[in-house]
Every structure is written in C-alpha cells, then in structure tokens.
Design an enzyme around this catalytic site. Structure first.
Site, PDB file in Angstrom:
ATOM      1  N   SER A 167       0.802  -1.259   0.051  1.00  0.00           N
ATOM      2  CA  SER A 167       0.149   0.098  -0.050  1.00  0.00           C
ATOM      3  C   SER A 167       0.868   1.206  -0.237  1.00  0.00           C
ATOM      4  O   SER A 167       1.934   1.171   0.392  1.00  0.00           O
ATOM      5  CB  SER A 167      -1.022   0.029   1.444  1.00  0.00           C
ATOM      6  OG  SER A 167      -1.598   1.341   1.499  1.00  0.00           O
ATOM      7  N   TYR A 169      -1.821  -0.880  10.497  1.00  0.00           N
ATOM      8  CA  TYR A 169      -1.863  -1.337   8.924  1.00  0.00           C
ATOM      9  C   TYR A 169      -0.933  -0.944   8.345  1.00  0.00           C
ATOM     10  O   TYR A 169      -0.012  -1.376   7.520  1.00  0.00           O
ATOM     11  CB  TYR A 169      -3.257  -0.501   8.608  1.00  0.00           C
ATOM     12  CG  TYR A 169      -3.440  -0.960   6.934  1.00  0.00           C
ATOM     13  CD1 TYR A 169      -4.042  -2.292   6.694  1.00  0.00           C
ATOM     14  CD2 TYR A 169      -3.380   0.065   6.172  1.00  0.00           C
ATOM     15  CE1 TYR A 169      -4.353  -2.421   5.284  1.00  0.00           C
ATOM     16  CE2 TYR A 169      -3.640  -0.345   4.653  1.00  0.00           C
ATOM     17  CZ  TYR A 169      -4.056  -1.571   4.254  1.00  0.00           C
ATOM     18  OH  TYR A 169      -4.114  -1.849   2.904  1.00  0.00           O
TER      19      TYR A 169
HETATM   20  N1  LIG Z   1      -8.792  -1.066  -1.286  1.00  0.00           N
HETATM   21  C1  LIG Z   1      -7.802  -0.196  -0.954  1.00  0.00           C
HETATM   22  O1  LIG Z   1      -7.871   0.996  -0.883  1.00  0.00           O
HETATM   23  C2  LIG Z   1      -6.183  -0.658  -0.929  1.00  0.00           C
HETATM   24  C3  LIG Z   1      -5.024   0.109  -0.845  1.00  0.00           C
HETATM   25  C4  LIG Z   1      -3.860  -0.452  -0.598  1.00  0.00           C
HETATM   26  C5  LIG Z   1      -3.751  -1.809  -0.393  1.00  0.00           C
HETATM   27  N2  LIG Z   1      -5.019  -2.699  -0.460  1.00  0.00           N
HETATM   28  C6  LIG Z   1      -4.535  -4.044   0.082  1.00  0.00           C
HETATM   29  O2  LIG Z   1      -5.230  -4.625  -1.221  1.00  0.00           O
HETATM   30  C7  LIG Z   1      -5.512  -6.050  -0.947  1.00  0.00           C
HETATM   31  C8  LIG Z   1      -6.840  -6.749  -1.060  1.00  0.00           C
HETATM   32  O3  LIG Z   1      -7.645  -5.727  -0.598  1.00  0.00           O
HETATM   33  P1  LIG Z   1      -9.143  -5.063  -1.256  1.00  0.00           P
HETATM   34  O4  LIG Z   1      -9.110  -3.594  -1.216  1.00  0.00           O
HETATM   35  O5  LIG Z   1      -9.417  -5.837  -2.471  1.00  0.00           O
HETATM   36  O6  LIG Z   1     -10.260  -5.576  -0.322  1.00  0.00           O
HETATM   37  P2  LIG Z   1     -11.307  -6.500  -0.203  1.00  0.00           P
HETATM   38  O7  LIG Z   1     -12.425  -6.422  -1.455  1.00  0.00           O
HETATM   39  O8  LIG Z   1     -11.832  -6.371   1.210  1.00  0.00           O
HETATM   40  O9  LIG Z   1     -10.609  -8.174  -0.076  1.00  0.00           O
HETATM   41  C9  LIG Z   1      -9.885  -8.734   0.644  1.00  0.00           C
HETATM   42  C10 LIG Z   1      -9.699 -10.135   0.495  1.00  0.00           C
HETATM   43  O10 LIG Z   1      -9.185 -10.645   1.333  1.00  0.00           O
HETATM   44  C11 LIG Z   1      -9.960 -12.030   1.982  1.00  0.00           C
HETATM   45  N3  LIG Z   1      -9.664 -12.139   3.072  1.00  0.00           N
HETATM   46  C12 LIG Z   1     -10.068 -11.395   4.487  1.00  0.00           C
HETATM   47  N4  LIG Z   1      -9.546 -11.866   5.509  1.00  0.00           N
HETATM   48  C13 LIG Z   1      -9.181 -13.068   4.916  1.00  0.00           C
HETATM   49  C14 LIG Z   1      -8.570 -14.236   5.871  1.00  0.00           C
HETATM   50  N5  LIG Z   1      -8.637 -14.017   7.217  1.00  0.00           N
HETATM   51  N6  LIG Z   1      -7.833 -15.265   5.164  1.00  0.00           N
HETATM   52  C15 LIG Z   1      -8.124 -15.227   3.857  1.00  0.00           C
HETATM   53  N7  LIG Z   1      -8.467 -14.401   3.021  1.00  0.00           N
HETATM   54  C16 LIG Z   1      -9.035 -13.156   3.565  1.00  0.00           C
HETATM   55  C17 LIG Z   1     -11.347 -11.485   1.440  1.00  0.00           C
HETATM   56  O11 LIG Z   1     -12.232 -12.702   1.361  1.00  0.00           O
HETATM   57  P3  LIG Z   1     -13.023 -13.434   2.383  1.00  0.00           P
HETATM   58  O12 LIG Z   1     -13.590 -12.548   3.353  1.00  0.00           O
HETATM   59  O13 LIG Z   1     -14.013 -14.435   1.760  1.00  0.00           O
HETATM   60  O14 LIG Z   1     -12.020 -14.206   3.201  1.00  0.00           O
HETATM   61  C18 LIG Z   1     -11.099 -10.720   0.067  1.00  0.00           C
HETATM   62  O15 LIG Z   1     -11.210 -11.468  -0.683  1.00  0.00           O
HETATM   63  C19 LIG Z   1      -5.426  -5.950   0.521  1.00  0.00           C
HETATM   64  O16 LIG Z   1      -4.013  -6.539   1.175  1.00  0.00           O
HETATM   65  C20 LIG Z   1      -5.346  -4.336   1.028  1.00  0.00           C
HETATM   66  O17 LIG Z   1      -4.628  -4.311   2.053  1.00  0.00           O
HETATM   67  C21 LIG Z   1      -6.192  -2.112  -0.605  1.00  0.00           C
END
Ligand SMILES: NC(=O)c1ccc[n+]([C@@H]2O[C@H](COP(=O)([O-])OP(=O)(O)OC[C@H]3O[C@@H](n4cnc5c(N)ncnc54)[C@H](OP(=O)(O)O)[C@@H]3O)[C@@H](O)[C@H]2O)c1
Length: 273
Positions: free
Chosen positions: A143, A156
């Site tokens: 991130s 985080y």
């Molecule tokens: N969105 C942003 O602004 C942003 C910015 C920078 C970085 N990121 C990073 O991008 C990555 C993906 O996030 P996203 O934004 O796509 O969010 P998201 O839509 O909430 O996706 C998170 C994913 O992780 C899975 N997950 C959550 N808890 C888990 C667990 N205990 N075991 C296995 N899987 C788990 C969720 O599925 P289940 O609930 O089915 O397990 C979901 O598939 C993360 O690492 C986040 O830190 C996001």
C-alpha cells in the site's frame, strides 16, 4: 509448468472480491489457470464459475482462513506440491481505521497475521518452488501507506511497510535464480476493504480514489514493464527512484564504529559534569 497451458497457474489470495477478484479476471484473460483462495467458499465459487465460463481456463478454489495456522499450511503445501503454479499473488489483507491505541488486541493481531505472516509464509514457499525450477513470479500487494504512516491506522501502515521491505529484499535474493518479485503500492482503491474496516469511501476526496479495474491494469502494466515496485498513482516514477537512491546512499554511514559527533559531544559533556 502445466504442459497444456504455457502460462501455468496463478494462485491468488483474497480472490473473492476487490483487487484479488480483479487480478483473477485479468490473469484468466491472459490465459493463466487459477487457484483462488479466501475464506468464503460461496463467493470464491461464484468468481470461479464466471471465469471458467467466460475464459475457459481451469479454476480451483481453496477455502482458507489465512490467519489460522492449519489453513495457511494447506495453502503453503499447495504451493510446494503443485508444480504447475508459476505465479503467486499475495493479496489477501484487511485494514482497520482509527487509532491503534485502544483497538481490540485480537483484531490487531489478526491484521498483523493476515497482512504479514501469511504473505511471508506463502512467498517463501513459492520462492523455494520457483527457484528450484528457475522461473516464477511473486506479486505482493502492499500500500502507499508503507510510505505514509502518518495518514492512517499505524499498524496497518506498518504491515504494509513490512511487505514493501520484505519484497525488496526477496527480489534481490531471487533475481539471479530466475524468480521475479513485484510489490504493488495502491492508493485508495474502490473495494469492500473500506466498508469492512468501518470507513465510508464516499467520505474520502473523490480525486484520491481509483477504480479497482484501473488500479489492477496499472499494476499489471508495471509487471509487464519489469518493475519491482509499482505505485499506480504516482505520475513521475523518477520521484520514487530519487527516494530509493537517497535511501541507498545512506547505507555506508548507517553502521559505524563510533557514534555520530552530535551524540558523542553530548555524552562527553555529561561525563565532564
Ligand atoms: N482498497 C484499497 O484502498 C487498498 C489500498 C492499498 C492496498 N490494499 C490492499 O489490497 C489487498 C486487497 O484488498 P481489497 O481492497 O481488494 O479488499 P477486499 O475487497 O476487502 O478483499 C480482501 C480479500 O481478502 C480476503 N480475506 C480477508 N480476510 C481473510 C482471511 N482471514 N483469510 C483469507 N482471506 C481473507 C477476503 O475474502 P474473505 O472475506 O472471503 O476471506 C477478500 O477476498 C489487501 O492486502 C489490502 O491491504 C487495498
């Protein structure tokens, strides 16, 4: 590598929604067979069925809570045993908004486990398997908060700084062994992460929020360009290079036999008193 599929297989964690589901779609369009991991089997299967139907690639699902040791070990084992896996996308992650002081310690521990321990174990299993075959790619999702710890929840941001540093070091270690490591630093991306962590994304300035399709397409463009670090929003990549060069230029002076004069002077004054 899969003899029927020259791209091989990509294992994507957190593939049931957001960035991970978008990687799944794009990599299927590029011809990768897929292994999709997350907790919710229903959502994983829905993504898998759509991609099988639309792209014809083979898609397996692995329902696993990556904060649970036994589940994590199953995914690690799959990376060790499945010789067709050619790419790992270490994407699963959770965020927490608000101050770290007073936060629920169990939630904090789960965030550290999911955002750091799980991708480390998975990357190391993939790294061993890929290095033995002399090819493979690891994409770690960090991130921009790795670079801006003051802007958001400190734990985080710290987990994402870990992913950045780990990836830089791993890339250096693996480069000569035919294995690529890319670390992606998204800014605010429109996904469920925000509602899951208690922030209404509509409350954030619209000019800071990128659609997930655009973010993942930029990240994959960075991958195609051979970047180790991809910051999808940053207009001028030379700014990142300048920061990296400055950081590296400190190295010869970070560990010396004597304390810096500003400390040595104060210490001497204390002795004289
Ligand atoms: N969105 C942003 O602004 C942003 C910015 C920078 C970085 N990121 C990073 O991008 C990555 C993906 O996030 P996203 O934004 O796509 O969010 P998201 O839509 O909430 O996706 C998170 C994913 O992780 C899975 N997950 C959550 N808890 C888990 C667990 N205990 N075991 C296995 N899987 C788990 C969720 O599925 P289940 O609930 O089915 O397990 C979901 O598939 C993360 O690492 C986040 O830190 C996001």
């Amino acid at each position: 590598m899969n003899e029927h599929n020259p791209q091989g297989r990509a294992l994507i964690t957190g593939a049931s929604s957001g960035i991970g589901a978008t990687y799944a779609e794009r990599l299927a369009q590029r011809g990768y067979d897929l292994i999709l991991a997350a907790r919710d089997p229903g959502r994983l299967e829905a993504v898998a069925q759509r991609l099988r139907r639309d792209t014809g690639v083979a898609v397996d699902v692995l329902s696993a809570d990556l904060t649970a040791a036994a589940d994590l070990e199953r995914v690690v084992q799959r990376l060790r045993d499945d010789g067709r896996i050619s790419m790992l996308v270490n994407n699963a992650g959770i965020a927490a908004s608000g101050p770290v002081v007073g936060a629920d310690p169990r939630e904090t521990a789960a965030m550290i486990a999911l955002n750091t321990l799980a991708p480390t174990q998975l990357a190391l299993a993939a790294a061993s398997a890929f290095a033995a075959r002399g090819e493979g790619s690891i994409i770690n999702i960090a991130s921009v908060l790795a670079l801006a710890p003051e802007l958001f929840n400190g734990v985080y941001g710290a987990t994402k700084a870990y992913v950045l540093n780990f990836s830089l070091s791993l890339q250096q270690e693996l480069a000569a062994r035919g294995v690529r490591v890319q670390v992606v630093l998204p800014g605010v991306t429109r996904t469920e992460l925000w509602s899951r962590s208690g922030t209404d994304i509509a409350s954030l300035p619209a000019e800071m929020v990128m659609d997930v399709d655009e973010m993942v397409d930029a990240a994959l463009a960075g991958f195609d360009l051979g970047e180790t670090v991809t910051i999808p929003s940053l207009p001028d990549a030379s700014e990142w290079e300048a920061l990296t060069n400055l950081r590296r230029s400190l190295a010869p002076r970070l560990s010396l036999a004597h304390a810096a004069p500003r400390y040595a002077r104060v210490a001497a004054d204390l002795v004289e008193r």
